[in-house]
Design a protein around this motif. Structure first.
Motif, short mmCIF file in Angstrom:
data_model
loop_
_atom_site.label_atom_id
_atom_site.label_comp_id
_atom_site.label_asym_id
_atom_site.label_seq_id
_atom_site.Cartn_x
_atom_site.Cartn_y
_atom_site.Cartn_z
N LYS A 41 -9.22 49.57 80.78
CA LYS A 41 -8.78 48.18 81.00
C LYS A 41 -9.98 47.23 80.93
CE LYS A 41 -5.61 45.57 83.68
NZ LYS A 41 -5.69 45.04 85.01
N LEU A 42 -11.07 47.64 81.59
CA LEU A 42 -12.28 46.81 81.58
C LEU A 42 -12.78 46.62 80.14
CD1 LEU A 42 -14.31 45.47 83.58
CD2 LEU A 42 -15.59 47.60 83.57
N GLN B 93 -20.54 43.40 86.75
CA GLN B 93 -19.62 43.10 87.85
C GLN B 93 -20.29 43.28 89.21
OE1 GLN B 93 -15.84 44.18 86.68
NE2 GLN B 93 -14.86 43.92 88.66
N ASN C 124 -11.70 48.47 94.78
CA ASN C 124 -11.64 48.45 93.31
C ASN C 124 -12.70 49.41 92.75
OD1 ASN C 124 -10.94 47.74 90.75
ND2 ASN C 124 -12.08 45.80 90.76
N TYR C 125 -12.38 50.09 91.67
CA TYR C 125 -13.34 51.07 91.14
C TYR C 125 -13.13 51.27 89.64
CZ TYR C 125 -9.52 54.41 90.78
OH TYR C 125 -8.35 55.03 90.40
N VAL C 126 -14.11 51.91 89.04
CA VAL C 126 -14.03 52.31 87.63
C VAL C 126 -14.61 53.73 87.56
CG1 VAL C 126 -14.96 51.87 85.31
CG2 VAL C 126 -14.33 49.94 86.77
N GLU D 126 -8.83 54.79 96.45
CA GLU D 126 -7.60 53.98 96.35
C GLU D 126 -6.99 53.75 97.73
OE1 GLU D 126 -5.08 55.88 93.44
OE2 GLU D 126 -6.18 54.93 91.80
N ASP E 81 -11.51 56.54 82.57
CA ASP E 81 -10.24 56.46 83.29
C ASP E 81 -9.50 55.19 82.88
OD1 ASP E 81 -11.54 54.38 84.65
OD2 ASP E 81 -10.71 54.96 86.59
N GLN E 82 -8.31 55.00 83.44
CA GLN E 82 -7.48 53.85 83.05
C GLN E 82 -8.21 52.53 83.31
OE1 GLN E 82 -3.82 53.49 85.25
NE2 GLN E 82 -2.86 52.26 83.63
N LYS E 83 -8.93 52.47 84.43
CA LYS E 83 -9.62 51.21 84.78
C LYS E 83 -10.79 50.94 83.82
CE LYS E 83 -8.24 51.45 89.59
NZ LYS E 83 -7.63 50.14 89.87
N SER E 84 -11.44 52.01 83.39
CA SER E 84 -12.51 51.84 82.39
C SER E 84 -11.92 51.26 81.11
CB SER E 84 -13.15 53.17 82.03
OG SER E 84 -13.64 53.82 83.14
N LYS F 63 -3.79 56.15 80.10
CA LYS F 63 -4.23 56.35 81.49
C LYS F 63 -5.59 57.04 81.54
CE LYS F 63 -0.22 55.50 83.99
NZ LYS F 63 0.61 55.08 82.92
#
Ligand SMILES: Cc1cc2nc3c(=O)[nH]c(=O)nc-3n(C[C@H](O)[C@H](O)[C@H](O)COP(=O)(O)OP(=O)(O)OC[C@H]3O[C@@H](n4cnc5c(N)ncnc54)[C@H](O)[C@@H]3O)c2cc1C
Length: 490
Positions: A286-287, A362, A399-401, A394, A281-284, A300
């Motif tokens: 980004k990380l 994390q 916060n999540y991944v 959300e 996902d987008q957060k993955s 995204k």
């Protein structure tokens, strides 16, 4: 045999990769099956709980003791035989997945199950019936275990292969001292029809060996294994497809799954057929971009896909097929990373491996236990389930991944609470996510197992009667319930 009882020396045995922590008095590091038998008999005589551990990479507390002793398999670490013609290997349980793959590579072979973490032991993989990305094509560890040697709780040593099967819903296993373990399988005992590793694998017509795969160290200690291996494919097509819209990524998932199934069932040689379909996902993304800066910042979502090729002409034909397929899916070639050579492909594999490690770091930095789902639901329910699950997290400001083995509709939604208040919120969300998955005919554990952290959901999934049934099965093998105490059961 080495015995550790110094408080400092035993620390590494009291924690797993999800930061689940426990306690014990002693660690027995055994060197052969006779020592395993001796320690198990002693545990029974003293009525002392004993927890079997591999390399502690599991994520459910199943290899972490809460009291009593630990039996570490770490010195049972030899590769006994690699048989090229017969396509099998005979290994002791503490051979790591990485060691086995390296040894097999020089013979042009590989072991298909790939639970990302290559430091895990083969015995641990059998303990949890691990699977990972390639389960889309190959299934789980279970599908590759041909024979085991196992030491039961009373110290008796038995060998089991795939030949003995269950008939007419009656499980029967002859064990030493002229004893037979037998039980009828209730017709109501049914496990979810999605990728899953929960409870004891028991069903009519199964092979007896299957009961011990995924039993999470509660039925005996596996001391030797014969595993099926396969020839390394001639080449592998590997690509990462980036999306700027999540719903488009789900449309793509639907198409690639359908196409792969069609190619597989119709045995089409030169058509698109994924062996893995992995989601970020987008957060993955980004990380990951903190370590891999060329990840497109507008993405995204992304899918990583691999396909095996048999020979040069098959490879060339498949490259054209993939171009055609991507064109039909309206995916421009600029939004793709293509693993053109072994180095590029390894970089993509590393990227996928890095992700759970960054998440686990994390979790540790936040000083919390891991709150990650291992949920799979039927394919038809998956997109709606995903949107609902992410929306719920959300909405609560957590916060999540999210990533996972989406070929199998299998979601790792990792919540990252940073204090105890958030932890409570996450626990409630987690319970809702598991309950909903079970309601949809899915599972709360597709590959990590139940361990100590998911026992409540096991009860929910099975219902009281089936839960009592597996308790009875456990007690036939281990009447004092010394093995893996508080894993699966209370
Ligand atoms: C970064 C990361 C990514 C991961 N990704 C995946 C993934 O994609 N897919 C997946 O399936 N898993 C994944 N895992 C989980 C993990 O790698 C597996 O659960 C692994 O198979 C456990 O192996 P282990 O040797 O560490 O076993 P341990 O954690 O030590 O033990 C696991 C269980 O097996 C039992 N056991 C161990 N050895 C024996 C034996 N000889 N006889 C009987 N029982 C035994 C233990 O009692 C325990 O119940 C991941 C873990 C990490 C850290």
């Amino acid at each position: 045999m080495l015995i550790k009882d110094d408080i400092q020396d035993i620390q590494p045995y009291l924690i797993d990769e999800a930061n689940y922590r426990g306690n014990c008095e002693k660690v027995y590091i055994v060197e052969n099956k006779q020592e395993v038998a001796t320690v198990l008999k002693a545990a029974n005589t003293a009525n002392t709980p004993i927890t079997i551990c591999g390399n502690h990479t599991s994520l459910t507390g199943s290899s972490v003791p809460l009291s009593g002793w630990v039996l570490s398999t770490e010195r049972l670490n030899k590769i006994i035989e690699i048989n090229v013609e017969g396509q099998y290997a005979i290994v002791e349980p503490a051979v790591t997945l990485g060691e086995l793959q390296n040894a097999l590579k020089s013979y042009g072979l590989f072991f298909p199950p790939d639970p990302t973490e290559t430091s895990c032991f083969i015995g641990g993989m059998v303990g949890t019936n691990a699977s990972g990305a390639r389960s889309f094509k190959y299934g789980s560890t279970r599908d590759f275990i041909q024979e085991i040697e196992i030491v039961l709780a009373d110290g008796s040593i038995i060998n089991i292969n795939r030949e003995s099967r269950i008939k007419d819903s009656l499980f029967e296993l002859k064990v030493p001292q002229k004893r037979t373990i037998a039980f009828n399988i209730p017709s109501a005992y049914k496990l979810p029809q999605v990728k899953n590793t929960v409870s004891y694998y028991i069903k009519d017509n199964m092979s007896v060996i299957d009961l011990f795969i995924g039993a999470e160290g509660t039925l005996g200690v596996i001391t030797l294994l014969k595993v099926k291996v396969l020839p390394v494919p001639y080449n592998v097509i590997s690509l990462v497809v980036f999306f700027e819209d999540v719903s488009e990524s789900f449309l793509f998932l639907d198409k690639i799954r359908k196409q792969s199934k069609e190619s597989f069932t119709q045995k089409k040689e030169n058509d698109v057929e994924a062996r893995l379909i992995e989601f970020f996902d987008q957060k993955s993304l980004k990380l990951l971009s903190s370590k891999i800066p060329d990840i497109p910042s507008s993405s995204k979502a992304a899918f990583w896909i691999e396909q095996e090729c048999e020979n040069e002409s098959n490879y060339t034909a498949l490259i054209s097929k993939w171009e055609e397929f991507l064109h039909i899916c309206s995916i421009p070639l600029e939004s793709i990373w293509f693993g053109a050579d072994e180095r590029d492909r390894a970089k993509i594999v590393d990227m996928r491996h890095l992700l759970p490690m960054l998440v686990n770091d994390q979790v540790r930095n936040n000083g919390m236990k891991k709150m990650g789902t291992d949920i799979a639901v039927p394919n038809s329910e998956f997109e709606a389930y995903y949107n609902w699950a992410v929306g719920l997290v959300e909405e609560k400001g957590i916060n999540y991944v999210a990533f996972g083995h989406f070929g199998n509709s299998h979601l790792h939604l990792n919540m990252l609470p940073y204090n105890s208040e958030q932890m409570v919120i996450c626990q409630n969300i987690y319970a809702s996510l598991c309950a909903e998955a079970v309601k949809l005919g899915g599972t709360f554990s597709a590959e990590h197992g139940v361990g100590k952290v998911k026992r409540d959901y096991l009860k929910l999934l099975l219902g009281d009667d089936n839960y009592k049934f597996i308790e009875k099965v456990k007690l036939q093998f281990d009447p004092q319930a010394v093995l893996g105490r508080e894993t699966l059961f209370y």
